[in-house]
Motif scaffolding. Structure first.
Motif, PDB file in Angstrom:
ATOM      1  N   ASN A 119      34.831  45.995  39.261  1.00  0.00           N
ATOM      2  CA  ASN A 119      35.120  46.251  37.852  1.00  0.00           C
ATOM      3  C   ASN A 119      36.345  45.442  37.423  1.00  0.00           C
ATOM      4  O   ASN A 119      37.132  44.991  38.252  1.00  0.00           O
ATOM      5  N   TYR A 120      36.487  45.292  36.075  1.00  0.00           N
ATOM      6  CA  TYR A 120      37.579  44.490  35.532  1.00  0.00           C
ATOM      7  C   TYR A 120      38.414  45.324  34.566  1.00  0.00           C
ATOM      8  O   TYR A 120      37.902  46.214  33.876  1.00  0.00           O
ATOM      9  N   TRP A 121      39.704  45.026  34.526  1.00  0.00           N
ATOM     10  CA  TRP A 121      40.641  45.685  33.625  1.00  0.00           C
ATOM     11  C   TRP A 121      41.518  44.637  32.940  1.00  0.00           C
ATOM     12  O   TRP A 121      41.800  43.572  33.524  1.00  0.00           O
ATOM     13  N   HIS A 122      41.963  44.945  31.690  1.00  0.00           N
ATOM     14  CA  HIS A 122      43.120  44.220  31.178  1.00  0.00           C
ATOM     15  C   HIS A 122      44.291  44.526  32.111  1.00  0.00           C
ATOM     16  O   HIS A 122      44.378  45.624  32.676  1.00  0.00           O
ATOM     17  N   GLU A 123      45.196  43.605  32.237  1.00  0.00           N
ATOM     18  CA  GLU A 123      46.351  43.839  33.101  1.00  0.00           C
ATOM     19  C   GLU A 123      47.116  45.086  32.663  1.00  0.00           C
ATOM     20  O   GLU A 123      47.588  45.865  33.490  1.00  0.00           O
ATOM     21  N   SER A 153      32.219  37.372  28.004  1.00  0.00           N
ATOM     22  CA  SER A 153      33.396  37.787  28.758  1.00  0.00           C
ATOM     23  C   SER A 153      33.224  39.200  29.321  1.00  0.00           C
ATOM     24  O   SER A 153      32.394  39.978  28.860  1.00  0.00           O
ATOM     25  N   SER A 154      34.032  39.511  30.331  1.00  0.00           N
ATOM     26  CA  SER A 154      34.022  40.841  30.932  1.00  0.00           C
ATOM     27  C   SER A 154      34.609  41.861  29.957  1.00  0.00           C
ATOM     28  O   SER A 154      35.414  41.526  29.086  1.00  0.00           O
ATOM     29  N   ARG A 155      34.195  43.104  30.136  1.00  0.00           N
ATOM     30  CA  ARG A 155      34.780  44.195  29.353  1.00  0.00           C
ATOM     31  C   ARG A 155      35.643  45.056  30.262  1.00  0.00           C
ATOM     32  O   ARG A 155      35.321  45.293  31.415  1.00  0.00           O
ATOM     33  N   CYS A 156      36.737  45.531  29.696  1.00  0.00           N
ATOM     34  CA  CYS A 156      37.700  46.331  30.452  1.00  0.00           C
ATOM     35  C   CYS A 156      37.068  47.667  30.845  1.00  0.00           C
ATOM     36  O   CYS A 156      36.502  48.371  30.004  1.00  0.00           O
ATOM     37  N   SER A 208      43.198  35.336  29.046  1.00  0.00           N
ATOM     38  CA  SER A 208      44.091  36.462  29.320  1.00  0.00           C
ATOM     39  C   SER A 208      43.905  36.912  30.761  1.00  0.00           C
ATOM     40  O   SER A 208      42.833  36.737  31.344  1.00  0.00           O
ATOM     41  N   ARG A 209      44.926  37.490  31.321  1.00  0.00           N
ATOM     42  CA  ARG A 209      44.877  37.875  32.730  1.00  0.00           C
ATOM     43  C   ARG A 209      44.059  39.149  32.891  1.00  0.00           C
ATOM     44  O   ARG A 209      44.233  40.109  32.139  1.00  0.00           O
ATOM     45  N   LYS A 210      43.159  39.151  33.859  1.00  0.00           N
ATOM     46  CA  LYS A 210      42.367  40.347  34.108  1.00  0.00           C
ATOM     47  C   LYS A 210      42.487  40.732  35.577  1.00  0.00           C
ATOM     48  O   LYS A 210      42.691  39.891  36.450  1.00  0.00           O
ATOM     49  N   MET A 211      42.368  42.029  35.845  1.00  0.00           N
ATOM     50  CA  MET A 211      42.464  42.555  37.195  1.00  0.00           C
ATOM     51  C   MET A 211      41.073  42.977  37.656  1.00  0.00           C
ATOM     52  O   MET A 211      40.312  43.571  36.893  1.00  0.00           O
ATOM     53  N   GLU A 212      40.730  42.670  38.891  1.00  0.00           N
ATOM     54  CA  GLU A 212      39.422  43.032  39.448  1.00  0.00           C
ATOM     55  C   GLU A 212      39.624  43.972  40.631  1.00  0.00           C
ATOM     56  O   GLU A 212      40.472  43.743  41.501  1.00  0.00           O
ATOM     57  N   PHE A 213      38.848  45.064  40.648  1.00  0.00           N
ATOM     58  CA  PHE A 213      38.932  46.013  41.753  1.00  0.00           C
ATOM     59  C   PHE A 213      37.591  46.719  41.890  1.00  0.00           C
ATOM     60  O   PHE A 213      37.080  47.287  40.929  1.00  0.00           O
TER      61      PHE A 213
END
Length: 284
Positions: free
Chosen positions: A121-125, A99-102, A113-118
């Motif tokens: 890179n990925y973030w926890h919501e 899995s991706s890391r925040c 779980s919902r993740k944000m991409e920008f």
């Protein structure tokens, strides 16, 4: 009294009073059944006999005791799991490995779980927040500055500069003139109001003008051709008393020879070379 015959379908041994397995309505002794029909365990490679529980996933088989996470070896019986490269992993091991890391907290973003991409890179919501107000940004518009992300309202309060013309925020780009900023679409000629962003321009009293307007309104006119004298791109011009000429227009009024760098005579509003002007009532 008639004796009922009840034999193994494979070895024909009598099954009377013995344990057997029925398959496709045919009876088999346990030994024959295990020999003919048993699947082999993916983990231990031994046959899964009739008295053992056979766990199946995508045409692969395991003993109940062999059905474990490939990494941590914990049992996966009646537990959620995931497969990667034909390996079975419990959800925790799968998350840690796949899995991706925040980008903010560096922790795993768990599956589901919902993740944000920008910007790759990925973030926890809950970690994808405005650097100033710390409120989640979610899918709202944002502006990045110095490796931080800001909601539009906070960015405008903290950093944004305002257009000198419309007074609205300049979020990117812009034109600087006389230490003031304009939106590109707001930087206009003070005369005809056309956009100057990609145009050559001149200024008068701190106001920008396109070349056509500046020449029409302010440029000196050549005493010979009456066209504006701009001085642009190194163009040379001649001044004498209160009159100006383009260097290519500064010629004798009679023979048209160039007078640039030469002596000349004037008579009324005209200029002459020495030879043409010597016979006239001219003033040096």
């Amino acid at each position: 009294m008639t004796t009922v015959q009840f034999d193994c379908q494979y070895c024909t041994a009598s099954l009377l009073g013995k344990k057997y397995v029925l398959r496709d309505d045919s009876p088999y002794c346990v030994s024959c059944y295990d020999h003919i029909f048993s699947n082999y365990c993916e983990e231990c490679k031994e046959p899964i006999e009739s008295d053992s529980k056979d766990l199946c996933y995508k045409d692969r088989h395991w003993h109940e005791g062999c059905f474990k996470c490939t990494k941590c070896k914990h049992s996966l019986v009646e537990k959620p799991f995931a497969a990667k490269d034909e390996r079975l992993l419990c959800t925790e091991c799968y998350s840690n490995e796949c899995s991706s890391r925040c980008f903010h907290c560096k922790r795993t973003i768990m599956p589901g779980s919902r993740k944000m991409e920008f910007k790759g890179n990925y973030w926890h919501e809950t970690c994808f927040v405005c650097e100033h107000c710390r409120q989640p940004i979610g899918t709202k518009p944002l502006i990045s500055k110095d490796n931080g992300n800001y909601c539009v309202l906070c960015f405008e309060k903290e950093f944004a500069q305002h257009c000198n013309f419309c007074k609205k925020v300049i979020t990117s780009g812009g034109v600087t003139f006389r230490d003031q900023l304009w939106h590109k679409e707001c930087f206009l000629c003070s005369g005809c109001r056309k956009e100057l962003c990609d145009e050559a321009f001149m200024s008068k009293d701190d106001y920008p003008f396109c070349l056509d307007c500046y020449h029409y309104l302010y440029a000196k006119k050549c005493a010979a051709c009456f066209k504006p004298i701009t001085g642009l791109r190194g163009a040379k011009f001649i001044c004498f008393q209160d009159r100006q000429w383009h260097s290519e227009c500064f010629n004798c009024g009679k023979c048209s020879v160039s007078l640039v760098g030469e002596g000349f005579l004037t008579h009324n509003k005209e200029i002459f070379c020495r030879r043409c002007g010597s016979g006239a009532d001219a003033d040096i």
